[in-house]
Design an enzyme around this catalytic site. Structure first.
Site, PDB file in Angstrom:
ATOM      1  N   SER A   1      49.304  -7.293 -16.579  1.00 39.70           N
ATOM      2  CA  SER A   1      48.232  -8.205 -16.200  1.00 39.70           C
ATOM      3  C   SER A   1      48.667  -9.656 -16.426  1.00 39.70           C
ATOM      4  CB  SER A   1      46.959  -7.842 -16.968  1.00 39.70           C
ATOM      5  OG  SER A   1      45.822  -8.434 -16.401  1.00 39.70           O
TER       6      SER A   1
ATOM      7  N   ASP B   1      42.208  -0.070  -9.378  1.00 38.87           N
ATOM      8  CA  ASP B   1      42.129  -1.282 -10.203  1.00 38.87           C
ATOM      9  C   ASP B   1      40.929  -2.138  -9.790  1.00 38.87           C
ATOM     10  OD1 ASP B   1      42.623  -3.730 -11.563  1.00 38.87           O
ATOM     11  OD2 ASP B   1      44.780  -3.365 -11.515  1.00 38.87           O
TER      12      ASP B   1
ATOM     13  N   HIS C   1      43.088  -0.423 -13.956  1.00 42.75           N
ATOM     14  CA  HIS C   1      43.878  -1.595 -14.345  1.00 42.75           C
ATOM     15  C   HIS C   1      44.678  -1.326 -15.617  1.00 42.75           C
ATOM     16  CE1 HIS C   1      44.843  -5.876 -14.393  1.00 42.75           C
ATOM     17  NE2 HIS C   1      44.491  -5.933 -15.661  1.00 42.75           N
TER      18      HIS C   1
END
Length: 243
Positions: free
Chosen positions: A68, A191, A219
């Site tokens: 991320s 996600d 995610h």
């Protein structure tokens, strides 16, 4: 060092969500040194300041990986380092986190603005919401959100807000083509934070990078399926090492 991988975590959850992945990677290749480093604990929102801090503390001449926000930061750092970076492994990491007219495959700007406002008014509640968003799309979303909730850090609100500002400001579209080493970008079909369509957008920008889109994952797929992700990463590192 082609046998060393540095991993950076995402926003607000510390290094714990990446520990199962790191353990799985070590189990697949005992020669591979895997180390998870925390994000800079800075209250400034300038991405260059964060990259300066990382450049000073992250070892040189290694593979750089991240999840991320961590993936966005290592992508930018790899572009900065040039030949002093072996390559990049980016997990659930967009080139731009917030959508724009010329990069629509990202989180809508009004949604992100609401998230920032929520963090400013109640950081704890926002982090709880964040764990739910990270686990959305998982086979066991409730169980995964509980595991993520146990990882929430005690960073002060100003650091959390600075991290969100960096997340919003980073734009790696120009950085991506300047990275010298091999690149692996993995995305998840379920996600809720980085749209699956971002995988095609990255590939269109730079067709010779390796892209993976894994259906049915959230995610937080490095924590959700650490052994599956480790096998993909290890195969990529092994193949890149043979080149």
């Amino acid at each position: 060092m082609r046998d060393r991988l540095i991993l950076l975590p995402g926003w607000g959850l510390g290094t714990a969500p990446l520990e199962p992945l790191a353990d799985a990677l070590r189990g697949l290749d005992e020669r591979l040194q895997v180390e998870i480093l925390p994000l800079p604990a800075l209250s400034v929102s300038d991405p260059e300041a964060w990259l300066d801090a990382l450049d000073a503390h992250v070892p040189q001449d290694t593979w750089l990986g991240g999840w991320s926000l961590g993936g966005m930061l290592v992508t930018a750092l790899a572009a900065r380092r040039g030949e002093r970076c072996c390559g990049v492994v980016a997990l659930a990491s967009n080139l731009r986190f917030v959508a724009s007219e010329d990069w629509p495959s990202a989180m809508p700007a009004p949604t992100f603005a609401q998230f920032q406002q929520g963090c400013a008014s109640d950081a704890r509640a926002t982090l709880k919401r964040f764990t739910l968003l990270c686990s959305q799309g998982a086979e066991d979303a409730r169980g995964l959100s509980r595991r993520l909730a146990a990882c929430v850090t005690d960073e002060p609100p100003e650091v959390l807000l600075a991290g969100l500002a960096v997340l919003s400001a980073l734009d790696n579209r120009a950085a991506l083509p300047s990275i010298i080493g091999p690149q692996l970008h993995l995305f998840a079909g379920g996600d809720a934070l980085v749209p699956a369509e971002a995988s095609a957008a990255v590939l269109a920008l730079l067709p010779d990078v390796e892209i993976g889109l894994i259906d049915g994952l959230s995610h937080a797929f490095p924590l959700e399926r650490p052994h599956e992700i480790a096998a993909t990463v290890q195969a990529f590192l092994h193949e890149a090492g043979d080149e």
